[in-house]
Scaffold this motif. Structure first.
Motif: not given
Ligand code: NAP
Length: 322
Positions: A13-14, A16, A40, A61, A88, A193, A197, A227, A230, A234
């Protein structure tokens, strides 16, 4: 016309996950967006232009084991073959003063990011086995991160507290209140967290070890770059949310945009170039220059202790009842 391949993406939903869904749809795939807020997710998918016939939205969930099981049943009811699974979704809750708990009583970052995905991988393994073919393996890909791997340059930066599963004392004790950390030490929300990971990266290595030779399924993790803008961040302090993207763009130069991170993740899922190696952690490194090529990045010693990894697997299987 040939049947499109299908990929399940958790947390589409948002960020990556959303941009990976778009990049896969552009490659002709069908994406099952596994999300906890379907309204969403629908708005996000429409907003980035994923065609309605290229996506199916299903509720999950990941922090609730019954919901993960209900998702697997709902997916099976669709009757679709499964070509790829992308683990993810994640929560990052660095300002919690005391642990939030899942219905099972587990600390919520570990429950969501790790236990939920461990359970889902088990429930969908037979689906992946059925589609995997020599030369066209099914893939189970997991998002890792730099902060869980001190072999990456960014992972060497000593931002307290680093990921460390210790001797698994928290899991050994049952992971119920007051225990909130895998290593059994006092609660640190940012570390929870990072630990989750690291546990996901270890899980992928164990999946490879246990299932690759017999099934041909490719099990890899990746770090697509930082990234920094993202919604993952928040719940971090507002000043951090302003400074972090600027710092990553201008100082470390590790920043990548959400569309680029999504495209890199889609490459690992769909491109033949990524089909021949399993048990690998793909990275594009911390200096994101134009035309950057992916490489296989070793994991730090915290992720490669084989006896501990096997114990982690056994304890986690008990936590999720598989
Ligand atoms: P994000 O935009 O916050 O995406 C996280 C997603 O997980 C959202 O769709 C969120 O849904 C969902 N989520 C959270 N809790 C959940 C639950 N209980 N059940 C189902 N879905 C749930 O963050 P992102 O940065 O794209 O992160 C995605 C992945 O990339 C993560 O594994 C993160 O560790 C990894 N990563 C991120 C970065 C970075 O720099 N951002 C770097 C390396 C790796 P809601 O919209 O409902 O909250």
């Amino acid at each position: 016309m040939s049947t499109p391949k299908t990929c399940i993406i958790t947390g589409a939903s948002s960020g990556v996950g959303l941009w990976t869904a778009k990049a896969l749809a552009e490659r002709g795939w069908h994406v099952v967006m596994a999300c906890r807020d379907l309204a969403k997710a629908e708005a996000a998918a429409a907003g980035v232009g994923i065609p309605a016939d290229a996506r199916t939205l299903l509720h999950i969930d990941l922090g609730v084991q019954a919901s993960v099981r209900a998702f697997a049943d709902a997916f099976h009811a669709l009757g679709r073959p499964l070509d790829a699974l992308l683990l993810n979704a994640a929560v990052y809750l660095p300002r919690l003063e005391s642990p939030m708990r899942s219905p099972e009583g587990h600390e919520i970052s570990v429950a969501t990011n790790y236990f939920g995905h461990f359970l889902l991988a088990h429930l969908l393994m037979d689906d992946l086995k059925r589609t995997s073919r020599p030369g066209a393996p099914a893939r189970l890909i997991t998002l890792g991160t730099v902060t869980a791997n001190s072999e990456e340059f960014g992972g060497k930066v000593p931002i307290p507290a680093p990921a460390d599963l210790g001797d698994l004392a928290g899991l050994e004790a049952g992971f119920q209140a007051p225990v909130a950390m895998i290593d059994g030490q006092p609660f640190k929300p940012g570390k929870a967290y990072k630990d989750s990971k690291l546990a996901c990266m270890i899980m992928s290595r164990e999946l490879h070890k246990r299932f690759h030779d017999d099934t041909g399924i490719v099990f890899n993790t990746l770090y697509p770059g930082c990234v920094a803008d993202t919604p993952l961040f928040r719940h971090a302090p507002r000043a951090f949310q302003r400074i972090f993207p600027w710092f990553q763009k201008n100082i470390t130069k590790g920043y990548v945009s959400q569309p680029l991170a999504g495209d890199r993740t889609a490459q690992v899922i769909a491109e033949p170039a990524f089909a021949s190696l399993s048990g690998v952690h793909w990275s594009w490194g911390n200096r994101q220059k134009e035309g950057r090529q992916p490489f296989s990045q070793p994991l730090s010693a915290r992720g490669t202790n084989e006896p501990r990894n096997e114990r982690l697997w056994a304890l986690t299987a008990k936590m999720v009842g598989v």
